[in-house]
Design an enzyme around this catalytic site. Structure first.
Site, PDB file in Angstrom:
ATOM      1  N   HIS A 175     -11.118  -5.806   7.826  1.00  0.00           N
ATOM      2  CA  HIS A 175     -11.769  -5.510   6.551  1.00  0.00           C
ATOM      3  C   HIS A 175     -13.004  -4.617   6.739  1.00  0.00           C
ATOM      4  CE1 HIS A 175      -9.457  -9.117   5.626  1.00  0.00           C
ATOM      5  NE2 HIS A 175      -9.682  -8.947   4.339  1.00  0.00           N
ATOM      6  N   GLU A 180       0.810  -1.216   0.000  1.00  0.00           N
ATOM      7  CA  GLU A 180       0.000   0.000   0.000  1.00  0.00           C
ATOM      8  C   GLU A 180       0.844   1.268   0.000  1.00  0.00           C
ATOM      9  OE1 GLU A 180      -2.563  -3.311   0.933  1.00  0.00           O
ATOM     10  OE2 GLU A 180      -0.663  -2.668   1.825  1.00  0.00           O
ATOM     11  N   PHE A 218      -9.217  -2.637   1.118  1.00  0.00           N
ATOM     12  CA  PHE A 218     -10.095  -2.387   2.265  1.00  0.00           C
ATOM     13  C   PHE A 218      -9.484  -1.253   3.077  1.00  0.00           C
ATOM     14  CE2 PHE A 218     -10.833  -6.815   1.230  1.00  0.00           C
ATOM     15  CZ  PHE A 218     -12.205  -6.955   1.347  1.00  0.00           C
TER      16      PHE A 218
END
Length: 341
Positions: free
Chosen positions: A146, A77, A100
């Site tokens: 999540h 990420e 998520f």
């Protein structure tokens, strides 16, 4: 790269060619429409290409626009967002997907220390036109990381806009505005309502301005402020109370910047307020909204401002998920307590 003329007016979907779409389909339509209009718009993230994304929000874009505009990235990420910052600084308009919201924290430093500060740090030499899309919130029986709703982390950061659609129409229009914005926008998509209902979405490009709330229901007795999936539950609660309590429902749509004018105007009309969000109560944006009302409209206040929120615990697993999220019955109870004070 060429950019075609970009319409901006938000049309009435009943007066133009429209299609009945779910919210996730409207996100996909918004991406495709902007990619058609502007060659600088690039989609990137984990599995967004050949696989079409974990929720299929980018399905078909890889085949339509190719590997240079729809880019499958490593599971990193920080790398995804860092690369997007560089792209934005040098003239592209990247749309980066984080699978998520609970996976966004490795990129937190890139977002708050670099993307949000680039214009200020460079004294205007660079800006950072980029969008970070992230499904967020609970309700789909996913694990706790999540299902988080930590929008307050990002709304706190100057230089970063935060938008949350609650309808398919808004999803396309807000996403269009986010892509065209000269600065970074975090675009949070409530996955609980990704496929919960359909709405008419114009085929053409249009913008819904960032920073403008929507009054979903007019009322006289109390205002309920909400966003994302909670907007629908709040409207349902308001309808259940109709005939007894007249509830005005304000869907904020953008959490940074807040539409303080609409927030204050509605409160001065009703004199009572309840804020509904699925994030934990402590440090949640309900506190900021409450403080705004106290500062701007104290003399109009008829009762303490209520908060109907998630709890100050990690997001629970399946057995307690429905209890954790505000349900219409709990929202109704919060509204009643405020009105009957």
């Amino acid at each position: 790269m060429a950019s075609k003329q970009q319409p901006t007016t938000a049309p009435d979907p009943t007066e133009v060619t429209s299609e009945s779409l779910t919210l996730v389909q409207a996100v996909r339509d918004g991406l495709a429409t902007e990619m058609d209009l502007d060659d600088d718009v690039i989609v990137m993230g984990e599995d967004v290409g050949k696989n079409g994304g974990v929720f299929r929000a980018t399905e078909g874009l890889y085949e339509e626009y190719g590997e240079h505009r729809v880019i499958d990235t490593p599971l990193a990420e920080s790398g995804i967002v860092g690369t997007a910052i560089g792209m934005g600084a040098y003239g592209l308009r990247p749309v980066a997907e984080i699978q998520f919201m609970g996976f966004i924290y490795p990129a937190f430093d890139q977002i708050v220390s670099h993307a949000a500060r680039l214009r200020t740090r460079s004294r205007g030499r660079f800006n950072c036109p980029m969008v970070i899309r992230a499904p967020y919130g609970g309700g789909i029986r996913a694990p706790e990381h999540h299902s988080e709703s930590t929008e307050a982390f990002f709304a706190h950061q100057p230089g970063l806009k935060v938008a949350v659609p609650s309808t398919p129409y808004d999803a396309k229009g807000l996403l269009t505005s986010a892509i065209r914005d000269p600065d970074p926008v975090l675009f949070l998509e409530p996955k609980l309502i990704y496929r919960a209902f359909r709405g008419d979405v114009p085929d053409e490009s249009y913008e819904i301005p960032l920073g403008e709330a929507a009054v979903r229901r007019e009322g006289e007795d109390v205002t309920a402020y909400c966003w994302g999936a909670m907007a629908h539950r709040t409207v349902e609660a308001a309808e259940n109370l109709a005939g007894d309590i007249d509830v005005e429902v304000v869907d904020l749509r953008t959490l940074s910047p807040l539409d303080r004018e609409t927030i204050v105007d509605s409160f001065e009309k009703t004199g009572r307020a309840v804020v509904v969000h699925e994030a934990p109560k402590t440090g949640g944006l309900a506190g900021e909204i409450t403080a705004t009302l106290q500062e701007e409209s104290l003399l109009y206040q008829e009762a303490p401002i209520g908060r109907v929120t998630g709890f100050d615990t990690p997001f629970p697993l399946y057995a307690l998920e429905d209890y954790y999220l505000p349900e219409p019955a709990r929202i109704e109870e919060g509204i009643r307590e405020t009105v009957e004070f």
